[in-house]
Scaffold this motif. Structure first.
Motif, mmCIF file in Angstrom:
data_model
loop_
_atom_site.group_PDB
_atom_site.id
_atom_site.type_symbol
_atom_site.label_atom_id
_atom_site.label_comp_id
_atom_site.label_asym_id
_atom_site.label_seq_id
_atom_site.Cartn_x
_atom_site.Cartn_y
_atom_site.Cartn_z
ATOM 1 N N ALA A 133 -10.184 3.893 4.705
ATOM 2 C CA ALA A 133 -9.696 5.221 4.301
ATOM 3 C C ALA A 133 -10.610 5.878 3.273
ATOM 4 N N GLY A 134 -11.682 5.173 2.893
ATOM 5 C CA GLY A 134 -12.606 5.736 1.908
ATOM 6 C C GLY A 134 -12.259 5.353 0.488
ATOM 7 N N GLY A 135 -11.348 4.381 0.348
ATOM 8 C CA GLY A 135 -10.958 3.894 -0.972
ATOM 9 C C GLY A 135 -11.860 2.776 -1.434
ATOM 10 N N ILE A 160 -3.483 6.432 4.876
ATOM 11 C CA ILE A 160 -3.647 5.984 3.497
ATOM 12 C C ILE A 160 -4.613 6.927 2.792
ATOM 13 N N PRO A 161 -4.239 7.393 1.590
ATOM 14 C CA PRO A 161 -5.195 8.226 0.846
ATOM 15 C C PRO A 161 -6.324 7.367 0.278
ATOM 16 N N ALA A 162 -7.435 7.996 -0.052
ATOM 17 C CA ALA A 162 -8.572 7.271 -0.635
ATOM 18 C C ALA A 162 -8.231 6.910 -2.077
ATOM 19 N N LEU A 163 -7.980 5.628 -2.324
ATOM 20 C CA LEU A 163 -7.584 5.172 -3.655
ATOM 21 C C LEU A 163 -8.577 4.168 -4.201
ATOM 22 N N ILE A 187 0.835 -1.208 0.000
ATOM 23 C CA ILE A 187 0.000 0.000 0.000
ATOM 24 C C ILE A 187 0.871 1.260 0.000
ATOM 25 N N SER A 188 1.969 1.219 0.743
ATOM 26 C CA SER A 188 2.821 2.409 0.857
ATOM 27 C C SER A 188 3.410 2.790 -0.502
ATOM 28 N N ARG A 189 3.861 1.806 -1.258
ATOM 29 C CA ARG A 189 4.423 2.066 -2.582
ATOM 30 C C ARG A 189 3.329 2.559 -3.534
ATOM 31 N N LEU A 190 2.153 1.947 -3.381
ATOM 32 C CA LEU A 190 1.003 2.354 -4.199
ATOM 33 C C LEU A 190 0.663 3.820 -3.976
ATOM 34 N N SER A 191 0.593 4.201 -2.695
ATOM 35 C CA SER A 191 0.214 5.581 -2.376
ATOM 36 C C SER A 191 1.273 6.560 -2.881
ATOM 37 N N ARG A 192 2.544 6.128 -2.880
ATOM 38 C CA ARG A 192 3.621 6.977 -3.374
ATOM 39 C C ARG A 192 3.504 7.169 -4.894
ATOM 40 N N TYR A 193 3.218 6.072 -5.606
ATOM 41 C CA TYR A 193 3.084 6.145 -7.061
ATOM 42 C C TYR A 193 1.842 6.929 -7.490
ATOM 43 N N MET A 194 0.801 6.885 -6.666
ATOM 44 C CA MET A 194 -0.475 7.518 -7.036
ATOM 45 C C MET A 194 -0.582 8.971 -6.571
ATOM 46 N N LYS A 195 0.477 9.500 -5.982
ATOM 47 C CA LYS A 195 0.470 10.899 -5.545
ATOM 48 C C LYS A 195 0.347 11.801 -6.779
ATOM 49 N N GLY A 196 -0.628 12.704 -6.765
ATOM 50 C CA GLY A 196 -0.830 13.586 -7.900
ATOM 51 C C GLY A 196 -1.673 12.968 -9.004
ATOM 52 N N LYS A 197 -2.163 11.753 -8.783
ATOM 53 C CA LYS A 197 -3.002 11.096 -9.792
ATOM 54 C C LYS A 197 -4.373 10.780 -9.192
ATOM 55 N N GLU A 198 -4.900 11.727 -8.433
ATOM 56 C CA GLU A 198 -6.196 11.544 -7.794
ATOM 57 C C GLU A 198 -7.289 11.375 -8.856
ATOM 58 N N GLY A 199 -8.237 10.513 -8.567
ATOM 59 C CA GLY A 199 -9.328 10.287 -9.506
ATOM 60 C C GLY A 199 -9.049 9.175 -10.508
ATOM 61 N N LYS A 200 -7.805 8.690 -10.523
ATOM 62 C CA LYS A 200 -7.466 7.596 -11.431
ATOM 63 C C LYS A 200 -7.500 6.269 -10.681
#
Length: 160
Positions: A84-86, A63-66, A33-46
């Motif tokens: 986290a709302g993901g 954890i961000p909502a992914l 999850i940690s690597r996922l959240s790092r890669y998805m930073k700035g790609k909200e909504g995808k």
């Protein structure tokens, strides 16, 4: 399903997913999850697409909502993403939502992070001192007599 989409719709995304679905276990490494959240930073909504497992990382506190589409989720990872709302969806659900991979990010885990990969490569020899410097030897024990004498130290014959 993805092979059908890849063939009929000529979707590069679907063809890549099919290729990864047919890969062996070793070529389909998990991602945390940690690597996922790092890669998805700035790609909200995808939607993050992982053809493999998504594992939990207790070191990550928030954890961000992914929205994540994957083959498998560990229990704790799924629980934390939902809390986290993901959203955790299967690849079949993804095929209905985005058959051609629109608004998705295709990710995969690190293949070389397995412990056994550290042992790959040539051992060093007297003639070629730097064949693969970081190759970890398969050692039975870590005692004085095991891979610590000749060839490892100047004081005992030679050092490679």
């Amino acid at each position: 399903l993805f092979s059908f989409i890849g063939r009929r719709a000529e979707s590069k995304f679907a063809q890549t997913v099919v290729k990864r679905l047919r890969m062996s276990q070793i070529n389909n490494p998990p991602i945390s999850i940690s690597r996922l959240s790092r890669y998805m930073k700035g790609k909200e909504g995808k939607t993050a697409v992982i053809v493999g497992a998504v594992t939990d990382d207790p070191r990550l506190l928030e954890i961000p909502a992914l929205t994540i589409a994957a083959l498998r989720f560990t229990e704790t990872a799924r629980a934390r993403i939902v809390k986290a709302g993901g959203e955790c969806i299967t690849l079949d659900q993804l095929a209905l939502r985005a058959p051609k991979g629109s608004n998705t990010v295709l990710l995969r885990g690190s293949k070389t992070s397995r412990e056994s990969v550290r042992h790959f490569g040539h051992r060093t020899s007297v003639t070629n001192p730097h064949t693969h410097d970081g190759v970890k030897p398969h050692v039975i024990s870590k005692g004085r007599k095991f891979e610590k004498a000749r060839g490892r130290r100047r004081s005992t014959g030679f050092k490679v």
